[in-house]
Design a protein around this motif. Structure first.
Motif, PDB file in Angstrom:
ATOM      1  N   PRO A 410      47.949  36.445  55.762  1.00  0.00           N
ATOM      2  CA  PRO A 410      47.203  35.584  54.843  1.00  0.00           C
ATOM      3  C   PRO A 410      46.175  34.706  55.547  1.00  0.00           C
ATOM      4  O   PRO A 410      45.167  34.332  54.937  1.00  0.00           O
ATOM      5  CB  PRO A 410      48.294  34.742  54.175  1.00  0.00           C
ATOM      6  N   TYR A 411      46.426  34.369  56.824  1.00  0.00           N
ATOM      7  CA  TYR A 411      45.420  33.589  57.559  1.00  0.00           C
ATOM      8  C   TYR A 411      44.130  34.394  57.720  1.00  0.00           C
ATOM      9  O   TYR A 411      43.026  33.876  57.538  1.00  0.00           O
ATOM     10  CB  TYR A 411      45.970  33.189  58.933  1.00  0.00           C
ATOM     11  N   GLU A 412      44.281  35.671  58.065  1.00  0.00           N
ATOM     12  CA  GLU A 412      43.105  36.532  58.137  1.00  0.00           C
ATOM     13  C   GLU A 412      42.495  36.705  56.759  1.00  0.00           C
ATOM     14  O   GLU A 412      41.270  36.753  56.609  1.00  0.00           O
ATOM     15  CB  GLU A 412      43.480  37.903  58.713  1.00  0.00           C
ATOM     16  N   GLY A 413      43.341  36.796  55.738  1.00  0.00           N
ATOM     17  CA  GLY A 413      42.846  36.926  54.376  1.00  0.00           C
ATOM     18  C   GLY A 413      41.956  35.769  53.970  1.00  0.00           C
ATOM     19  O   GLY A 413      40.959  35.958  53.267  1.00  0.00           O
ATOM     20  N   VAL A 414      42.300  34.559  54.417  1.00  0.00           N
ATOM     21  CA  VAL A 414      41.480  33.383  54.118  1.00  0.00           C
ATOM     22  C   VAL A 414      40.107  33.518  54.756  1.00  0.00           C
ATOM     23  O   VAL A 414      39.065  33.288  54.108  1.00  0.00           O
ATOM     24  CB  VAL A 414      42.180  32.100  54.594  1.00  0.00           C
ATOM     25  N   LEU A 415      40.069  33.917  56.028  1.00  0.00           N
ATOM     26  CA  LEU A 415      38.783  34.064  56.727  1.00  0.00           C
ATOM     27  C   LEU A 415      37.921  35.132  56.065  1.00  0.00           C
ATOM     28  O   LEU A 415      36.723  34.932  55.816  1.00  0.00           O
ATOM     29  CB  LEU A 415      39.024  34.410  58.195  1.00  0.00           C
ATOM     30  N   LEU A 416      38.540  36.270  55.772  1.00  0.00           N
ATOM     31  CA  LEU A 416      37.801  37.343  55.114  1.00  0.00           C
ATOM     32  C   LEU A 416      37.377  36.931  53.710  1.00  0.00           C
ATOM     33  O   LEU A 416      36.289  37.293  53.244  1.00  0.00           O
ATOM     34  CB  LEU A 416      38.664  38.602  55.041  1.00  0.00           C
ATOM     35  N   GLY A 417      38.233  36.176  53.030  1.00  0.00           N
ATOM     36  CA  GLY A 417      37.929  35.741  51.677  1.00  0.00           C
ATOM     37  C   GLY A 417      36.733  34.820  51.624  1.00  0.00           C
ATOM     38  O   GLY A 417      35.896  34.928  50.704  1.00  0.00           O
ATOM     39  N   ARG A 418      36.623  33.913  52.590  1.00  0.00           N
ATOM     40  CA  ARG A 418      35.459  33.011  52.618  1.00  0.00           C
ATOM     41  C   ARG A 418      34.169  33.797  52.814  1.00  0.00           C
ATOM     42  O   ARG A 418      33.138  33.496  52.185  1.00  0.00           O
ATOM     43  CB  ARG A 418      35.633  31.983  53.734  1.00  0.00           C
ATOM     44  N   GLU A 419      34.224  34.829  53.658  1.00  0.00           N
ATOM     45  CA  GLU A 419      33.048  35.673  53.858  1.00  0.00           C
ATOM     46  C   GLU A 419      32.702  36.417  52.568  1.00  0.00           C
ATOM     47  O   GLU A 419      31.525  36.552  52.210  1.00  0.00           O
ATOM     48  CB  GLU A 419      33.309  36.673  54.985  1.00  0.00           C
ATOM     49  N   ALA A 420      33.727  36.884  51.873  1.00  0.00           N
ATOM     50  CA  ALA A 420      33.494  37.622  50.625  1.00  0.00           C
ATOM     51  C   ALA A 420      32.861  36.724  49.575  1.00  0.00           C
ATOM     52  O   ALA A 420      31.955  37.151  48.845  1.00  0.00           O
ATOM     53  CB  ALA A 420      34.808  38.200  50.119  1.00  0.00           C
ATOM     54  N   VAL A 421      33.328  35.482  49.465  1.00  0.00           N
ATOM     55  CA  VAL A 421      32.749  34.550  48.497  1.00  0.00           C
ATOM     56  C   VAL A 421      31.283  34.301  48.819  1.00  0.00           C
ATOM     57  O   VAL A 421      30.425  34.273  47.925  1.00  0.00           O
ATOM     58  CB  VAL A 421      33.536  33.228  48.486  1.00  0.00           C
ATOM     59  N   ALA A 422      30.971  34.152  50.104  1.00  0.00           N
ATOM     60  CA  ALA A 422      29.580  33.921  50.501  1.00  0.00           C
ATOM     61  C   ALA A 422      28.698  35.113  50.144  1.00  0.00           C
ATOM     62  O   ALA A 422      27.552  34.945  49.704  1.00  0.00           O
ATOM     63  CB  ALA A 422      29.512  33.648  52.004  1.00  0.00           C
ATOM     64  N   LEU A 423      29.235  36.319  50.314  1.00  0.00           N
ATOM     65  CA  LEU A 423      28.463  37.520  49.993  1.00  0.00           C
ATOM     66  C   LEU A 423      28.281  37.697  48.498  1.00  0.00           C
ATOM     67  O   LEU A 423      27.262  38.221  48.039  1.00  0.00           O
ATOM     68  CB  LEU A 423      29.157  38.758  50.564  1.00  0.00           C
ATOM     69  N   SER A 424      29.252  37.270  47.706  1.00  0.00           N
ATOM     70  CA  SER A 424      29.237  37.509  46.262  1.00  0.00           C
ATOM     71  C   SER A 424      28.500  36.429  45.481  1.00  0.00           C
ATOM     72  O   SER A 424      28.104  36.661  44.337  1.00  0.00           O
ATOM     73  CB  SER A 424      30.668  37.602  45.728  1.00  0.00           C
ATOM     74  N   GLY A 425      28.328  35.275  46.080  1.00  0.00           N
ATOM     75  CA  GLY A 425      27.833  34.127  45.331  1.00  0.00           C
ATOM     76  C   GLY A 425      26.452  34.296  44.740  1.00  0.00           C
ATOM     77  O   GLY A 425      26.116  33.661  43.736  1.00  0.00           O
ATOM     78  N   VAL A 426      25.610  35.161  45.325  1.00  0.00           N
ATOM     79  CA  VAL A 426      24.231  35.308  44.858  1.00  0.00           C
ATOM     80  C   VAL A 426      24.088  36.419  43.827  1.00  0.00           C
ATOM     81  O   VAL A 426      22.999  36.646  43.302  1.00  0.00           O
ATOM     82  CB  VAL A 426      23.286  35.594  46.048  1.00  0.00           C
ATOM     83  N   LEU A 427      25.164  37.123  43.497  1.00  0.00           N
ATOM     84  CA  LEU A 427      25.084  38.281  42.604  1.00  0.00           C
ATOM     85  C   LEU A 427      25.311  37.894  41.145  1.00  0.00           C
ATOM     86  O   LEU A 427      25.992  36.915  40.853  1.00  0.00           O
ATOM     87  CB  LEU A 427      26.127  39.332  43.012  1.00  0.00           C
ATOM     88  N   THR A 428      24.741  38.692  40.245  1.00  0.00           N
ATOM     89  CA  THR A 428      25.017  38.538  38.812  1.00  0.00           C
ATOM     90  C   THR A 428      25.843  39.734  38.366  1.00  0.00           C
ATOM     91  O   THR A 428      25.470  40.458  37.456  1.00  0.00           O
ATOM     92  CB  THR A 428      23.716  38.464  38.003  1.00  0.00           C
TER      93      THR A 428
END
Length: 465
Positions: A410-428
């Protein structure tokens, strides 16, 4: 202030009764929002909302999942059989002997079709008949009333005859929409442009077309239908997406365009799996593989991957993994120079991401299934997607984070998750947002980990209701 929920009328139709009962039982079980229930039963919030409003028939395989989550003791499974099974048998019997045009009409019923009589359409009349059938179904796709738009005083003036000019326009629009959709997602302005473009294509379907350019014209309409449908799919407007996909397939089949036909069935399969109808998804994928000798290796890989995703959702581990193997074998034999232009997207990153989705479902569904291969494929997809495909990269990154959060560290999941949120934030993209919500739910399963709690909050703040 939040708007009060609209009162439901359960007497309006079987779908309305089922939806009203679902809303009642959802709230009784403590699910304040439809989104919370959607996460638990692993479908989009849009599907739950439309089922509750009686706008969409609950998929058969979703009913027992609702019973399990809501603790209703098999109520919805029994209700589905009573409310819909007889109608399903009737429709199956009707379509078993119907012509192609009649089958399309069952799918695309609308106000313009009221009072029509069924007949065996010939090839000579098929373009005009398909145009009328398409208009009925596309009423939901277009932002304006098509019956008004296509009236003599409407805002669109159709040419007297289809010419190469219209064909070039349709193809230029399709290519541009595909680029914008890949870059920004299918929502917002892209969705509006897709709907209006498809409305124009439907207008042209009712216009005379010289036989010499007719195959090219049908190919152009099919191409635009695939792109417009994909845009609507990305916004979770599933009825509109399916309408556009079916028009594309019908035009491709009539024009004998096997490559466009294969892509259409692949998209229908993916959409069916997404909305919780994997059995239909498997049927669509296998229809696409008919006469696979006419398809390129890349197209066969695409369709075998669609089969794998359907089989994985059906919890058929042996056949799902075999389908992934068939997809890998076909992809290894691909020759990009043989592929049509619209298949250039299906590269190593896309293949790994798509097959990883099937393996993800197996890993999430069974603790006995090793998630390592899905993780490896998602990593390849994330690293391989270029700047032209931010949505595909974001979705693969989100799934990778969810896999780590649920089955790994889950610690790795948090790091990967933050990257995923950053990548997804600009999409519609509603699909990307739905995957983020799933990640947020997996993060919420680790309340002892402050970083996971923060990730859940970050997802909630990023994805708007």
């Amino acid at each position: 202030m939040p708007q009060p929920e609209k009162l439901l009328d359960p007497t309006r139709s079987p779908e309305a009764w089922f939806g009203a009962e679902l809303r009642l039982r959802r709230k009784a079980a403590g699910f304040v929002t439809a989104r919370a229930l959607a996460v638990e039963v692993q479908v989009s919030v849009d599907m739950i909302l439309k089922i509750e409003k009686g706008q969409y028939r609950c998929p058969e395989d979703l009913a027992p999942r609702l019973d399990a989550v809501l603790g209703t003791g098999g109520l919805f499974e029994r209700a589905w059989a009573m409310a819909f099974d007889a109608d399903k048998r009737r429709r199956d019997a009707d379509t078993s002997t119907a012509t192609v045009s009649d089958r399309l009409g069952h799918t695309l019923e609308g106000p313009i079709l009221e009072g029509r009589t069924s007949s065996a359409a010939t090839r000579s009349e098929s373009v005009h008949r398909r145009a009328f059938l398409a208009i009925g179904g596309l009423a939901a796709l277009a932002p304006l009333d098509l019956t008004r738009v296509l009236s003599p005083g409407g805002e669109l003036t159709a040419p007297a005859k289809v010419s190469p000019r219209e064909i070039h326009q349709l193809l230029d629009i399709a290519n541009s929409l595909q680029t914008w959709d890949n870059t920004y997602g299918g929502g917002g302005l892209v969705s509006e442009l897709a709907a209006n473009s498809m409305r124009w294509a439907v207008t042209l379907l009712s216009v005379d077309c010289p036989s010499g350019i007719r195959p090219d014209f049908l190919a152009a309409v099919a191409r635009l239908g695939l792109v417009a449908g994909a845009s609507k799919f990305d916004t979770c407007d599933h009825p509109s997406a399916q309408t556009a996909f079916r028009i594309a397939v019908e035009c491709a089949e009539e024009g004998k365009h096997w490559h466009l036909r294969a892509k259409g069935y692949s998209l229908l399969a993916r959409q069916a799996v997404w909305i919780g109808e994997p059995d239909d998804g498997l049927t669509f994928a296998e229809k696409g593989l008919v006469r696979s000798d006419r398809l390129t290796a890349t197209e066969r890989a695409m369709l075998h991957t669609a089969r794998a995703r359907a089989l994985a959702r059906m919890h058929n581990v042996p056949e799902a993994t075999a389908a992934v193997g068939a997809a890998d074998e076909a992809f290894a034999a691909r020759r990009p120079q043989d592929d049509p232009p619209w298949m250039t997207y299906y590269d190593e990153a896309q293949h790994n991401g798509d097959t990883a989705h099937a393996l993800f479902d197996l890993a999430i569904g069974s603790k006995a299934y090793d998630p390592a291969q899905a993780e490896q494929r998602f990593r390849t997809a994330v690293n391989g997607h270029g700047q032209a495909f931010p949505r595909s990269r974001a979705i693969s990154a989100t799934k990778l984070a969810s896999l780590a959060m649920h089955r790994g560290d889950p610690y790795e999941g948090v790091l990967l998750g933050r990257e995923a949120v950053a990548l997804s934030g600009v999409l519609t993209s509603r699909r990307a947002a739905s995957d983020l919500l799933e990640l947020g739910q997996f993060a919420a399963n680790h309340p002892w980990l402050p970083e996971a709690v923060d990730l859940h909050s970050l997802v909630a703040a990023t994805v708007q209701e």
